[in-house]
Design a protein around this motif. Structure first.
Motif, PDB file in Angstrom:
ATOM      1  N   THR A 114       0.822  -1.212   0.000  1.00 29.27           N
ATOM      2  CA  THR A 114       0.000   0.000   0.000  1.00 29.27           C
ATOM      3  C   THR A 114       0.854   1.259   0.000  1.00 29.27           C
ATOM      4  O   THR A 114       0.590   2.218  -0.734  1.00 29.27           O
ATOM      5  CB  THR A 114      -0.933   0.014   1.224  1.00 29.27           C
ATOM      6  N   GLU A 115       1.912   1.258   0.807  1.00 25.18           N
ATOM      7  CA  GLU A 115       2.801   2.433   0.863  1.00 25.18           C
ATOM      8  C   GLU A 115       3.489   2.666  -0.478  1.00 25.18           C
ATOM      9  O   GLU A 115       3.594   3.805  -0.949  1.00 25.18           O
ATOM     10  CB  GLU A 115       3.845   2.252   1.958  1.00 25.18           C
ATOM     11  N   SER A 116       3.933   1.582  -1.114  1.00 28.29           N
ATOM     12  CA  SER A 116       4.589   1.706  -2.415  1.00 28.29           C
ATOM     13  C   SER A 116       3.634   2.283  -3.451  1.00 28.29           C
ATOM     14  O   SER A 116       4.000   3.189  -4.207  1.00 28.29           O
ATOM     15  CB  SER A 116       5.092   0.329  -2.875  1.00 28.29           C
ATOM     16  N   ILE A 117       2.421   1.783  -3.494  1.00 26.50           N
ATOM     17  CA  ILE A 117       1.436   2.268  -4.465  1.00 26.50           C
ATOM     18  C   ILE A 117       1.072   3.722  -4.183  1.00 26.50           C
ATOM     19  O   ILE A 117       0.923   4.529  -5.111  1.00 26.50           O
ATOM     20  CB  ILE A 117       0.193   1.368  -4.448  1.00 26.50           C
ATOM     21  N   ASN A 118       0.935   4.082  -2.911  1.00 27.62           N
ATOM     22  CA  ASN A 118       0.601   5.460  -2.558  1.00 27.62           C
ATOM     23  C   ASN A 118       1.663   6.449  -3.043  1.00 27.62           C
ATOM     24  O   ASN A 118       1.345   7.540  -3.514  1.00 27.62           O
ATOM     25  CB  ASN A 118       0.439   5.601  -1.046  1.00 27.62           C
ATOM     26  N   ILE A 119       2.920   6.058  -2.929  1.00 25.36           N
ATOM     27  CA  ILE A 119       4.015   6.960  -3.327  1.00 25.36           C
ATOM     28  C   ILE A 119       4.245   6.911  -4.832  1.00 25.36           C
ATOM     29  O   ILE A 119       4.270   7.942  -5.518  1.00 25.36           O
ATOM     30  CB  ILE A 119       5.309   6.595  -2.581  1.00 25.36           C
TER      31      ILE A 119
END
Length: 251
Positions: A114-119
């Motif tokens: 989720t963090e990777s996709i958000n950034i």
């Protein structure tokens, strides 16, 4: 401090994200030496400016929680006011990305995904959508050969780079008058590169894969790559073609 309002309108503007260290920071430093452009740096946290701290009086900085959809209107409102000071061309350098999490699909933590996709995906799309909603902006997208050559363990990073390239092609279809380009810098001597190599070597779920090509590749110094980017895209110097791994101008 930053750029004095009285000086605007007379220069072209370059907006850049992913610029507190590494290639992005080096691009900003190269641009400042030429004194031809105003520079707006987009950062996720104004309290962690990295190398920008030393030059913050020469640039403008905007904190953007651009991984949060609820902040999208705030970002567009900011651009609507800020860009009204510029009548010349505006360029956006899309350089924001993280290489983590590294690991085989099926062994990744959902929070890390989720963090990777958000950034890498959501934030980039929100910023570019907000910019184009206010003004026609030329885009230089910093991509990677991994988008075309899948590497085990780098699935999320490759997906993100493939996403930005498809996004560039769509933007060009919708805005034929804009200059839209993706740039492949090749391997660079950066902290991100070091993180990638260490995790590829040490991840237990990737032991069966051969990473000798990546681990032994030639690494360019970031100052060298930054100078090529600035020379070609913003100073129109010829002769760069033999020095970069790939460049793609969207038609």
């Amino acid at each position: 401090m930053g750029i004095a309002k009285t000086e605007k309108n007379s220069k072209k503007l370059i907006i850049i994200n992913g610029c507190t260290r590494g290639l992005g920071l080096s691009i900003v430093e190269q641009l400042l030496r030429r004194k031809t452009f105003d520079i707006l740096c987009l950062v996720r946290d104004k309290n962690t400016l990295g190398g920008l701290s030393n030059i913050k009086d020469k640039i403008d900085i905007k904190e953007c929680n651009y991984g949060i959809p609820e902040k999208a209107k705030e970002i567009r409102d900011f651009f609507n006011v800020y860009l009204s000071d510029y009548i010349s061309d505006v360029y956006f350098i899309n350089n924001l990305s993280v290489v983590t999490p590294i690991g085989a699909i099926g062994h990744l933590d959902s929070k890390d995904i989720t963090e990777s996709i958000n950034i890498n995906i959501l934030s980039n799309l929100i910023v570019i959508n907000s910019l184009l909603g206010v003004k026609n902006v030329n885009v230089l997208n910093v991509s990677s050969g991994i988008s075309q050559n899948p590497v085990s363990g780098l699935g999320l990073y490759g997906i993100a780079k493939s996403f930005t390239e498809y996004l560039m092609s769509v933007i060009k279809k919708e805005n034929q008058e804009l200059k839209i380009t993706s740039f492949y810098p090749g391997g660079m001597n950066t902290r991100m590169q070091n993180t990638m190599q260490e995790q590829l070597k040490n991840n237990e779920n990737l032991k069966q894969h051969d990473y000798s090509k990546i681990l032994n590749q030639k690494l360019y110094e970031i100052e060298f790559v930054a100078e090529i980017i600035v020379q070609n895209f913003f100073n129109k110097t010829i002769g760069w073609e033999k020095e970069v791994s790939r460049i793609y101008d969207y038609e």
